[in-house]
Design a protein around this motif. Structure first.
Motif, PDB file in Angstrom:
ATOM      1  N   ARG A   1      -6.694  -2.547  -0.519  1.00 48.35           N
ATOM      2  CA  ARG A   1      -5.406  -2.437   0.165  1.00 48.35           C
ATOM      3  C   ARG A   1      -5.123  -0.987   0.542  1.00 48.35           C
ATOM      4  O   ARG A   1      -4.635  -0.689   1.632  1.00 48.35           O
ATOM      5  CB  ARG A   1      -4.282  -2.985  -0.723  1.00 48.35           C
ATOM      6  CG  ARG A   1      -2.896  -2.872  -0.091  1.00 48.35           C
ATOM      7  CD  ARG A   1      -1.821  -3.349  -1.062  1.00 48.35           C
ATOM      8  NE  ARG A   1      -1.929  -4.775  -1.290  1.00 48.35           N
ATOM      9  CZ  ARG A   1      -1.386  -5.700  -0.516  1.00 48.35           C
ATOM     10  NH1 ARG A   1      -0.707  -5.345   0.560  1.00 48.35           N
ATOM     11  NH2 ARG A   1      -1.512  -6.992  -0.803  1.00 48.35           N
ATOM     12  N   GLU A   2      -5.423  -0.066  -0.361  1.00 50.35           N
ATOM     13  CA  GLU A   2      -5.160   1.344  -0.102  1.00 50.35           C
ATOM     14  C   GLU A   2      -6.117   1.926   0.941  1.00 50.35           C
ATOM     15  O   GLU A   2      -5.793   2.914   1.602  1.00 50.35           O
ATOM     16  CB  GLU A   2      -5.243   2.140  -1.407  1.00 50.35           C
ATOM     17  CG  GLU A   2      -4.265   1.684  -2.475  1.00 50.35           C
ATOM     18  CD  GLU A   2      -2.830   1.886  -2.059  1.00 50.35           C
ATOM     19  OE1 GLU A   2      -2.557   2.800  -1.250  1.00 50.35           O
ATOM     20  OE2 GLU A   2      -1.961   1.132  -2.538  1.00 50.35           O
ATOM     21  N   ARG A   3      -7.286   1.320   1.103  1.00 49.47           N
ATOM     22  CA  ARG A   3      -8.195   1.761   2.169  1.00 49.47           C
ATOM     23  C   ARG A   3      -7.564   1.470   3.538  1.00 49.47           C
ATOM     24  O   ARG A   3      -7.681   2.283   4.459  1.00 49.47           O
ATOM     25  CB  ARG A   3      -9.546   1.063   2.044  1.00 49.47           C
ATOM     26  CG  ARG A   3     -10.292   1.413   0.761  1.00 49.47           C
ATOM     27  CD  ARG A   3     -11.689   0.844   0.718  1.00 49.47           C
ATOM     28  NE  ARG A   3     -12.274   0.992  -0.614  1.00 49.47           N
ATOM     29  CZ  ARG A   3     -13.539   0.795  -0.918  1.00 49.47           C
ATOM     30  NH1 ARG A   3     -14.393   0.440   0.049  1.00 49.47           N
ATOM     31  NH2 ARG A   3     -13.971   0.952  -2.153  1.00 49.47           N
TER      32      ARG A   3
ATOM     33  N   ALA B   1       0.833  -1.190   0.000  1.00 53.90           N
ATOM     34  CA  ALA B   1       0.000   0.000   0.000  1.00 53.90           C
ATOM     35  C   ALA B   1       0.868   1.240   0.000  1.00 53.90           C
ATOM     36  O   ALA B   1       2.071   1.198   0.197  1.00 53.90           O
ATOM     37  CB  ALA B   1      -0.897  -0.012   1.235  1.00 53.90           C
ATOM     38  N   ALA B   2       0.208   2.388  -0.238  1.00 52.41           N
ATOM     39  CA  ALA B   2       0.921   3.654  -0.206  1.00 52.41           C
ATOM     40  C   ALA B   2       1.434   3.920   1.199  1.00 52.41           C
ATOM     41  O   ALA B   2       0.856   3.474   2.182  1.00 52.41           O
ATOM     42  CB  ALA B   2      -0.023   4.774  -0.647  1.00 52.41           C
TER      43      ALA B   2
ATOM     44  N   ALA C   1      -6.855   1.046  12.995  1.00 53.32           N
ATOM     45  CA  ALA C   1      -6.425  -0.286  12.587  1.00 53.32           C
ATOM     46  C   ALA C   1      -6.971  -0.598  11.193  1.00 53.32           C
ATOM     47  O   ALA C   1      -8.023  -0.092  10.797  1.00 53.32           O
ATOM     48  CB  ALA C   1      -6.917  -1.331  13.587  1.00 53.32           C
ATOM     49  N   PRO C   2      -6.272  -1.441  10.427  1.00 47.44           N
ATOM     50  CA  PRO C   2      -6.795  -1.840   9.115  1.00 47.44           C
ATOM     51  C   PRO C   2      -8.167  -2.495   9.257  1.00 47.44           C
ATOM     52  O   PRO C   2      -8.427  -3.216  10.226  1.00 47.44           O
ATOM     53  CB  PRO C   2      -5.746  -2.832   8.607  1.00 47.44           C
ATOM     54  CG  PRO C   2      -4.493  -2.466   9.336  1.00 47.44           C
ATOM     55  CD  PRO C   2      -4.939  -2.003  10.696  1.00 47.44           C
ATOM     56  N   HIS C   3      -9.011  -2.252   8.297  1.00 46.19           N
ATOM     57  CA  HIS C   3     -10.379  -2.773   8.327  1.00 46.19           C
ATOM     58  C   HIS C   3     -10.499  -4.089   7.554  1.00 46.19           C
ATOM     59  O   HIS C   3     -11.317  -4.940   7.901  1.00 46.19           O
ATOM     60  CB  HIS C   3     -11.329  -1.732   7.727  1.00 46.19           C
ATOM     61  CG  HIS C   3     -12.768  -2.136   7.717  1.00 46.19           C
ATOM     62  ND1 HIS C   3     -13.571  -2.096   8.844  1.00 46.19           N
ATOM     63  CD2 HIS C   3     -13.561  -2.597   6.716  1.00 46.19           C
ATOM     64  CE1 HIS C   3     -14.788  -2.504   8.530  1.00 46.19           C
ATOM     65  NE2 HIS C   3     -14.812  -2.811   7.253  1.00 46.19           N
ATOM     66  N   TYR C   4      -9.673  -4.248   6.531  1.00 43.95           N
ATOM     67  CA  TYR C   4      -9.785  -5.405   5.639  1.00 43.95           C
ATOM     68  C   TYR C   4      -8.640  -6.376   5.897  1.00 43.95           C
ATOM     69  O   TYR C   4      -7.465  -5.987   5.850  1.00 43.95           O
ATOM     70  CB  TYR C   4      -9.761  -4.962   4.173  1.00 43.95           C
ATOM     71  CG  TYR C   4     -10.877  -4.008   3.826  1.00 43.95           C
ATOM     72  CD1 TYR C   4     -12.136  -4.476   3.460  1.00 43.95           C
ATOM     73  CD2 TYR C   4     -10.664  -2.625   3.877  1.00 43.95           C
ATOM     74  CE1 TYR C   4     -13.156  -3.598   3.142  1.00 43.95           C
ATOM     75  CE2 TYR C   4     -11.684  -1.744   3.567  1.00 43.95           C
ATOM     76  CZ  TYR C   4     -12.922  -2.235   3.203  1.00 43.95           C
ATOM     77  OH  TYR C   4     -13.945  -1.362   2.899  1.00 43.95           O
TER      78      TYR C   4
END
Length: 278
Positions: A76-78, A13-14, A88-91
């Motif tokens: 991924r970028e979300r 990801a970015a 925290a990451p959602h996916y």
């Protein structure tokens, strides 16, 4: 059937150290939306969007996800946007060989196996081949083992001068189509590994296509899309490529899978593939 497991080396990801504001602004500008247009679609205000982009306001987790959805940001970028905002990451990113994806993996393998004798394969975001059917392995006959060492890469296999490239009759046109496809993905994902792959395959030398011979069709076929015309055992086969992805994926791995199928583009190719499979 060949298959490969996925790990954590997918397209990254970015960077999150830019802050969520600049990242959101970059996505908005890429989508050519004004702050007002984004605000209206996200049930917000242009003032709040401006404050978020400049760092004067920290968006809620719900707002980050809502803006990402309106901007059609890849899954991924979300996660990268959430990390940049302090959440925290959602996916999740589940390896394809994880038991949780057994049903998906089995379904995909049945799908490409059921497509035989026509070629079909499954790739990740970097064009690494996750699975392929016998139609694909037939086309790879004679490719050096050095190119068949996992992870197999579809772009490298196709464009490498020791891969399929010397057999592709319309190599310049097909190569141009593949490179343009990669350029669109690089613009969307800003992926360093994808850019490295592009630079590698774009630098491969391009030999002149073979001259037509008796193996070519006796008359021109009115193709409805650009075909890949490839030699196999003295015959020229023609295929139209179609790429499918999952609708509304909730997992990074699943979001980055692509199923590429090759539809025979003329009756001679259909007849040859069925004759070979029988």
């Amino acid at each position: 059937m060949t298959a490969a497991a996925t790990g954590t080396n997918a397209v990254p990801a970015a960077p999150a150290d830019l802050g969520v504001g600049p990242l959101l602004r970059a996505w908005r500008e890429r989508r050519r939306m004004s702050q007002l247009e984004l605000a209206l679609s996200a049930d917000s205000s242009a003032r709040h969007i401006s404050f978020v982009e400049t760092g004067r306001s920290r968006p809620s987790e719900e707002m980050v996800l809502r803006l990402a959805e309106r901007l059609d940001v890849p899954v991924r970028e979300r996660n990268a946007l959430l990390l940049a905002a302090g959440y925290a990451p959602h996916y999740p990113q589940t390896p394809l060989d994880d038991p949780a994806l057994d049903a998906l993996r089995s379904g995909l393998e049945r799908l490409i196996r059921g497509y035989e004798p026509y070629p079909a394969l499954i790739m990740d975001a970097r064009y690494d081949v996750m699975a392929a059917n016998r139609g694909i392995t037939m086309l790879l006959d004679g490719v050096p083992e050095s190119l068949l060492t996992p992870p197999l890469n579809a772009m490298r296999l196709t464009l490498h001068p020791q891969g399929l490239a010397p057999r592709i009759r319309n190599l310049r046109e097909w190569r141009g189509h593949l490179l343009a496809q990669m350029e669109r993905q690089i613009a969307l994902y800003r992926s360093a590994p994808l850019r490295e792959l592009y630079d590698e395959v774009a630098a491969y030398p391009v030999a002149d296509s073979p001259c037509p011979d008796a193996a070519d069709p006796a008359e021109d076929v009115p193709y409805f899309a650009l075909p890949m015309r490839i030699e196999h055992e003295g015959r020229v086969l023609s295929f139209i490529s179609s790429v499918s992805t999952f609708n509304t994926p909730m997992d990074v791995t699943v979001a980055e899978l692509a199923i590429e199928t090759f539809l025979p583009a003329d009756p001679a190719t259909v007849k040859y593939l069925h004759m070979t499979a029988s």
